[in-house]
Design a protein around this motif. Sequence first.
Motif, short mmCIF file in Angstrom:
data_model
loop_
_atom_site.label_atom_id
_atom_site.label_comp_id
_atom_site.label_asym_id
_atom_site.label_seq_id
_atom_site.Cartn_x
_atom_site.Cartn_y
_atom_site.Cartn_z
N GLY A 71 0.90 -1.17 -0.04
CA GLY A 71 0.06 0.01 0.08
C GLY A 71 0.93 1.18 0.05
N ASP A 72 1.99 1.41 0.97
CA ASP A 72 2.73 2.59 0.86
C ASP A 72 3.77 2.67 -0.42
N PHE A 73 4.09 1.47 -1.07
CA PHE A 73 4.70 1.63 -2.13
C PHE A 73 3.93 2.11 -3.55
N ARG A 74 2.60 1.64 -3.58
CA ARG A 74 1.71 2.10 -4.54
C ARG A 74 1.42 3.59 -4.44
N LEU A 75 1.17 4.04 -3.02
CA LEU A 75 0.72 5.24 -2.89
C LEU A 75 2.23 6.03 -3.39
N VAL A 76 3.36 5.79 -2.99
CA VAL A 76 4.58 6.43 -3.39
C VAL A 76 4.51 6.56 -4.84
N ALA A 77 4.45 5.62 -5.61
CA ALA A 77 4.58 5.39 -7.00
C ALA A 77 3.48 6.20 -7.70
N LEU A 78 2.24 6.47 -7.03
CA LEU A 78 1.34 7.54 -7.82
C LEU A 78 1.92 8.78 -7.47
N LEU A 79 2.26 9.12 -6.18
CA LEU A 79 2.83 10.58 -6.13
C LEU A 79 3.88 10.87 -7.04
N VAL A 80 4.89 9.94 -6.99
CA VAL A 80 5.99 10.41 -7.80
C VAL A 80 5.66 10.64 -9.41
N GLY A 81 4.90 9.65 -10.02
CA GLY A 81 4.38 9.80 -11.19
C GLY A 81 3.52 10.97 -11.35
N SER A 82 2.76 11.37 -10.43
CA SER A 82 1.98 12.60 -10.73
C SER A 82 2.72 13.81 -10.55
N VAL A 83 3.73 13.92 -9.64
CA VAL A 83 4.46 15.08 -9.52
C VAL A 83 5.57 15.00 -10.60
N LEU A 84 6.25 14.17 -11.07
CA LEU A 84 7.13 14.14 -12.14
C LEU A 84 6.44 14.49 -13.51
N ALA A 85 5.16 14.06 -13.91
CA ALA A 85 4.33 14.30 -15.22
C ALA A 85 4.01 15.93 -15.07
N GLY A 86 3.33 16.33 -13.66
CA GLY A 86 2.80 17.57 -13.55
C GLY A 86 4.00 18.66 -13.80
N ALA A 87 5.13 18.20 -13.50
CA ALA A 87 6.31 19.18 -13.46
C ALA A 87 6.77 19.28 -14.92
N ILE A 88 6.81 18.22 -15.51
CA ILE A 88 7.13 18.19 -17.07
C ILE A 88 6.00 19.08 -17.84
N ALA A 89 4.77 18.81 -17.45
CA ALA A 89 3.88 19.52 -18.28
C ALA A 89 4.00 20.98 -18.13
N ALA A 90 4.35 21.21 -16.71
CA ALA A 90 4.30 22.54 -16.17
C ALA A 90 5.33 23.43 -16.99
#
Length: 298
Positions: A29-48
Amino acid sequence: MTAESVTIEQIPDGRVPEDLEEFETRAIGDFRLVALLVGSVLAGAIAATSPHDDESVQKWVLYVLVGALMGAAAGEGFGFGISRWREVSRIRPISLWRVLPMLILVVAIAIGLMWLTPVVSSAITPRGWALSIIAIIGALPLAATLTAVQLLTRRKLPGSVGQQLETLLWLRRTVSRMLSELGVLVLLVMAVNRAALEFGDKQDPIVVIFAGAIGSFIVGIMYVPAATTLRRRANTYVQRNFKLDAVPQGELIGAAEDLGKLEKLLGLDQTTFGDLRSGLVILTPFVVSALSALLPKF
């Protein structure tokens, strides 16, 4: 004995002790949450990093949000694929090198088709490449697990008749869930391409349809071998263990109804293409992308 000291080899039937199960549940559960957050932040930063002015700031914000959602879906798919890989490997260990050809094939086809994008629109920007790579990375554990399911079901499943049925039902649910994960990722990749039409070099809206076609094709390559092999194994299991020839004549109707229910549970009443259609991976991208291309821009 701690949860960390327990190994699968110590468990004759492949089941996980309760203490190890609790430990792994928290860790996954912790790993999937971290993976979700990392993916979201990374993709959002690239789009920004997309250039914009004061007039297009609202469209830019929408683009960043859609990019972050796509990254979150990629991260969730990454974590989900790894957790399912661990569970499939408990049924019968599958070496990573055995699924490596499929991973190489998926990456090669995805990159190859992306290189063809200039044929239908302008060249993919570095930002577009980066977002696409995030989506590909997110799908790789799912591709590996689907290939592991295919390899697993090529041979007779271990255990008693009841254990085999339990395994087949679990595999059926797992494959369907992975298809749903991939379907969401394809739709969000298309949404990112749709939102990107307003920035940088103007692209033809056909690029959204092209993105849906690429995603659907790659998902089909990953899903069809696993689903077809699993369906064949389930059909062989039913034929071996649930024959009607020994059933008394007066009980044939009831036995046939029970057999039909079992076949439905195992997905034997559907085709692989029907699964893809039900998973909204093939039809939905083309319908949504066609509407996006025809509707006025934001």
